[in-house]
Design a protein around this motif. Structure first.
Motif, PDB file in Angstrom:
ATOM      1  N   PRO A  60      24.963   7.791 -14.309  1.00  0.00           N
ATOM      2  CA  PRO A  60      26.147   7.144 -13.242  1.00  0.00           C
ATOM      3  C   PRO A  60      25.320   5.979 -12.315  1.00  0.00           C
ATOM      4  CG  PRO A  60      26.683   9.522 -13.461  1.00  0.00           C
ATOM      5  CD  PRO A  60      25.166   9.178 -14.190  1.00  0.00           C
ATOM      6  N   TYR A  61      24.077   6.398 -11.887  1.00  0.00           N
ATOM      7  CA  TYR A  61      23.691   5.485 -10.976  1.00  0.00           C
ATOM      8  C   TYR A  61      23.685   3.831 -11.647  1.00  0.00           C
ATOM      9  CZ  TYR A  61      20.472   9.333  -9.476  1.00  0.00           C
ATOM     10  OH  TYR A  61      19.846  10.562  -8.951  1.00  0.00           O
ATOM     11  N   ASP A  62      23.334   3.668 -12.873  1.00  0.00           N
ATOM     12  CA  ASP A  62      23.364   2.603 -13.648  1.00  0.00           C
ATOM     13  C   ASP A  62      24.935   1.867 -13.561  1.00  0.00           C
ATOM     14  OD1 ASP A  62      22.859   0.386 -15.440  1.00  0.00           O
ATOM     15  OD2 ASP A  62      22.302   1.654 -17.042  1.00  0.00           O
ATOM     16  N   PRO A  72      18.720  11.704   0.322  1.00  0.00           N
ATOM     17  CA  PRO A  72      19.389  11.651  -0.829  1.00  0.00           C
ATOM     18  C   PRO A  72      20.127  10.258  -1.012  1.00  0.00           C
ATOM     19  CG  PRO A  72      20.577  12.314   1.457  1.00  0.00           C
ATOM     20  CD  PRO A  72      19.234  12.456   1.719  1.00  0.00           C
ATOM     21  N   GLY A  73      20.421   9.911  -2.140  1.00  0.00           N
ATOM     22  CA  GLY A  73      20.945   8.655  -2.423  1.00  0.00           C
ATOM     23  C   GLY A  73      22.326   8.910  -3.258  1.00  0.00           C
ATOM     24  N   ILE A  74      22.203   9.484  -4.572  1.00  0.00           N
ATOM     25  CA  ILE A  74      23.405   9.388  -5.371  1.00  0.00           C
ATOM     26  C   ILE A  74      24.481  10.337  -4.805  1.00  0.00           C
ATOM     27  CG2 ILE A  74      22.487  11.024  -7.102  1.00  0.00           C
ATOM     28  CD1 ILE A  74      24.491   7.987  -8.306  1.00  0.00           C
ATOM     29  N   MET A  75      24.110  11.287  -4.363  1.00  0.00           N
ATOM     30  CA  MET A  75      25.045  12.444  -3.715  1.00  0.00           C
ATOM     31  C   MET A  75      26.005  11.767  -2.661  1.00  0.00           C
ATOM     32  SD  MET A  75      23.034  15.510  -2.229  1.00  0.00           S
ATOM     33  CE  MET A  75      24.503  16.660  -1.962  1.00  0.00           C
ATOM     34  N   ALA A 113      23.647  -0.301  -1.420  1.00  0.00           N
ATOM     35  CA  ALA A 113      23.960   1.123  -1.553  1.00  0.00           C
ATOM     36  C   ALA A 113      24.565   1.434  -2.768  1.00  0.00           C
ATOM     37  CB  ALA A 113      25.203   1.064  -0.524  1.00  0.00           C
ATOM     38  N   TYR A 114      23.701   1.225  -3.649  1.00  0.00           N
ATOM     39  CA  TYR A 114      24.108   1.723  -5.080  1.00  0.00           C
ATOM     40  C   TYR A 114      25.602   1.020  -5.669  1.00  0.00           C
ATOM     41  CZ  TYR A 114      20.728   5.694  -4.744  1.00  0.00           C
ATOM     42  OH  TYR A 114      19.578   6.269  -4.581  1.00  0.00           O
ATOM     43  N   GLY A 115      25.672  -0.133  -4.929  1.00  0.00           N
ATOM     44  CA  GLY A 115      26.660  -1.129  -5.429  1.00  0.00           C
ATOM     45  C   GLY A 115      27.795  -0.862  -4.681  1.00  0.00           C
ATOM     46  N   VAL A 138      20.066   3.703   0.873  1.00  0.00           N
ATOM     47  CA  VAL A 138      21.179   2.611   0.793  1.00  0.00           C
ATOM     48  C   VAL A 138      20.655   1.333  -0.046  1.00  0.00           C
ATOM     49  CG1 VAL A 138      22.517   3.303   2.697  1.00  0.00           C
ATOM     50  CG2 VAL A 138      20.830   1.822   3.131  1.00  0.00           C
ATOM     51  N   LYS A 139      19.401   1.724  -0.890  1.00  0.00           N
ATOM     52  CA  LYS A 139      19.011   0.518  -1.648  1.00  0.00           C
ATOM     53  C   LYS A 139      19.941  -0.100  -2.640  1.00  0.00           C
ATOM     54  CE  LYS A 139      16.980   3.967  -4.982  1.00  0.00           C
ATOM     55  NZ  LYS A 139      15.796   4.796  -5.175  1.00  0.00           N
ATOM     56  N   ALA A 140      19.339  -0.954  -3.314  1.00  0.00           N
ATOM     57  CA  ALA A 140      20.494  -1.570  -4.404  1.00  0.00           C
ATOM     58  C   ALA A 140      21.950  -1.874  -3.740  1.00  0.00           C
ATOM     59  CB  ALA A 140      20.189  -0.830  -5.530  1.00  0.00           C
ATOM     60  N   ASN A 182      14.987  14.260  -2.971  1.00  0.00           N
ATOM     61  CA  ASN A 182      16.102  13.386  -3.366  1.00  0.00           C
ATOM     62  C   ASN A 182      17.316  14.210  -3.532  1.00  0.00           C
ATOM     63  OD1 ASN A 182      15.252  14.900  -5.612  1.00  0.00           O
ATOM     64  ND2 ASN A 182      14.627  12.959  -6.792  1.00  0.00           N
ATOM     65  N   SER A 183      18.685  13.667  -4.179  1.00  0.00           N
ATOM     66  CA  SER A 183      19.551  14.394  -4.435  1.00  0.00           C
ATOM     67  C   SER A 183      19.587  15.842  -5.162  1.00  0.00           C
ATOM     68  CB  SER A 183      20.756  13.510  -4.998  1.00  0.00           C
ATOM     69  OG  SER A 183      21.101  12.229  -4.054  1.00  0.00           O
ATOM     70  N   GLY A 184      18.816  15.513  -6.291  1.00  0.00           N
ATOM     71  CA  GLY A 184      18.579  16.731  -7.135  1.00  0.00           C
ATOM     72  C   GLY A 184      17.991  17.579  -6.524  1.00  0.00           C
TER      73      GLY A 184
HETATM   74  C1  LIG Z   1      16.001   6.219  -4.828  1.00  0.00           C
HETATM   75  C2  LIG Z   1      15.434   7.037  -4.252  1.00  0.00           C
HETATM   76  C3  LIG Z   1      15.668   8.395  -3.427  1.00  0.00           C
HETATM   77  C4  LIG Z   1      17.092   9.050  -3.721  1.00  0.00           C
HETATM   78  O1  LIG Z   1      17.588   9.324  -5.147  1.00  0.00           O
HETATM   79  P1  LIG Z   1      18.734  10.076  -5.595  1.00  0.00           P
HETATM   80  O2  LIG Z   1      18.421  10.348  -6.827  1.00  0.00           O
HETATM   81  O3  LIG Z   1      19.810   9.053  -5.583  1.00  0.00           O
HETATM   82  O4  LIG Z   1      19.073  10.902  -4.481  1.00  0.00           O
HETATM   83  C5  LIG Z   1      15.098   9.094  -2.847  1.00  0.00           C
HETATM   84  N1  LIG Z   1      13.646   8.603  -2.668  1.00  0.00           N
HETATM   85  C6  LIG Z   1      13.091   7.561  -3.010  1.00  0.00           C
HETATM   86  C7  LIG Z   1      11.731   7.191  -3.160  1.00  0.00           C
HETATM   87  C8  LIG Z   1      13.832   6.676  -3.864  1.00  0.00           C
HETATM   88  O5  LIG Z   1      13.206   5.525  -4.667  1.00  0.00           O
END
Ligand SMILES: *Cc1c(COP(=O)(O)O)cnc(C)c1O
Length: 365
Positions: free
Chosen positions: A348-350, A217-220, A38-40, A34-36, A200-202
């Motif tokens: 999309p993140y941006d 996961p973030g962007i997912m 929570a991606y805005g 949920v950084k930034a 990460n999400s990928g």
């Molecule tokens: C931002 C980040 C993630 C999440 O990445 P997504 O591509 O958004 O899923 C996971 N791990 C670290 C260390 C990150 O900086």
């Protein structure tokens, strides 16, 4: 202060996306990123909903972001992905650091000893991202040394993929193999097992072997895949505003700075109170569409700091105060962050962090 754009955040979509993640990762831990803000999307609103849905751990970049979560009453584990400038914060707010150099580890240990306690830490190994982390060559000895520090309790080992979003996963496989080797060696030397996480999400979406003990996961969560296929994921964010003013211009008139837009016919040009200061990139000048009264209309001329003009000629009945959608749906039309991203050669993140970042949030439960 409220600016002209409102980010409408649909929390039921967050639940949908989290369920997709749970189906893939089973009973592994989910560290929700949920950084930034929570991606805005607003980190407090998003985090509270994630915790209600059973997530037990959050990750942010800075301790300042974690303080906002703690101040809102959130008690869950929070991992700080890289900020080691304010060591006191970790103790005062019960946060978990990611450590990637020996000196920082020593500082944490000293502070912990001073407070007569141990601090739980995760170590980061750089397996090929070239960003932060212990180098693989000395990662094992560094990890052992840190685990022996008086104030430290070594709990987790992590790394980060540099191209988990690509269909050809050769480099990701190498990163994972390297990570697993280091993890095995460290655990053997320590005599206990560590919680390991890398995906990460990928990687969650396309690299089953990399799921390990926990995923990040973030962007997912926010409805987009880092790969091109967003199937099943639902975006949460809709960016809307209202028409501030409408102008009727004769053919041959010019619009906005630099006079890059010239009306080809008698035109109706509407002004909306969103500009590049709201994260609506100046590169959308003459290069994006918005939705009014269910119809797509083009941006006319250059995006200004606080304002943008749109060409509403021919859209029946447009009037001052009408809703305009810059991202998301209205009627049958939808503008995705992927569409906007591809127009200006970004991701999309941006788009989400830029447009969501400045907007007032409205949550739909
Ligand atoms: C931002 C980040 C993630 C999440 O990445 P997504 O591509 O958004 O899923 C996971 N791990 C670290 C260390 C990150 O900086």
């Amino acid at each position: 202060m409220n600016r002209g754009a409102i980010a409408e955040i649909t929390l039921s979509a967050l639940r949908n996306n989290l369920q997709i993640i749970k189906r893939i990762v089973g009973n592994r831990h989910i560290i929700a990123v949920v950084k930034a803000d929570a991606y805005g999307h607003g980190s407090v609103g998003i985090s509270k909903r994630l915790l209600e849905e059973g997530v037990s751990c959050l990750a942010v970049a800075y301790t300042g972001e974690a303080r906002i979560l703690r101040d809102s009453g959130i008690k869950a584990d929070i991992i700080i992905l890289f900020d080691c400038t304010c060591i006191e914060d970790y103790f005062d707010y019960k946060l978990t650091p990611v450590i990637y150099d020996i000196n920082t580890a020593l500082e944490f240990s000293r502070e912990a000893e001073k407070r007569r306690m141990k601090i739980t830490v995760h170590l980061k190994i750089d397996t090929g991202m070239g960003r932060i982390g212990f180098n693989p060559g000395n990662a094992v000895s560094d990890a052992v040394r840190i685990s022996e520090m008086e104030g430290i309790e070594l709990k987790g080992l992590m790394s980060h993929f540099s191209e988990a979003d690509l269909p050809d996963g050769k480099f990701s496989v190498r990163q994972l193999e390297l990570f697993k080797m280091i993890k095995k060696d460290v655990q053997e030397k320590l005599g206990y097992s560590l919680m390991s996480h890398m995906a990460n999400s990928g990687a969650v979406l396309s690299f089953d072997d990399s799921l390990l003990d926990a995923v990040r996961p973030g962007i997912m969560l926010y409805g987009y895949s880092p790969c091109m296929d967003d199937s099943g994921l639902k975006p949460l964010m809709r960016i809307k505003t209202r028409i501030l003013s409408i102008k009727n211009l004769p053919a041959g008139s010019t619009v906005s700075y630099g006079r890059t837009f010239v009306t080809k016919r008698a035109s109706r040009i509407a002004v909306i109170p969103v500009g590049y200061a709201d994260g609506y990139s100046r590169r959308f000048s003459n290069n994006a569409e918005v939705i009014v009264r269910g119809k797509r209309v083009p941006v006319a001329g250059r995006i200004c700091m606080d304002l943008t003009m749109i060409d509403v000629t021919g859209v029946e009945g447009v009037s001052q105060g009408d809703e305009v959608v810059l991202l998301g749906g209205q009627g049958v039309e939808v503008i995705t962050a992927r569409e906007l991203a591809s127009r200006i050669d970004t991701i999309p993140y941006d788009i989400l962090t830029s447009l969501g970042g400045m907007a007032k949030k409205e949550y739909i439960h």
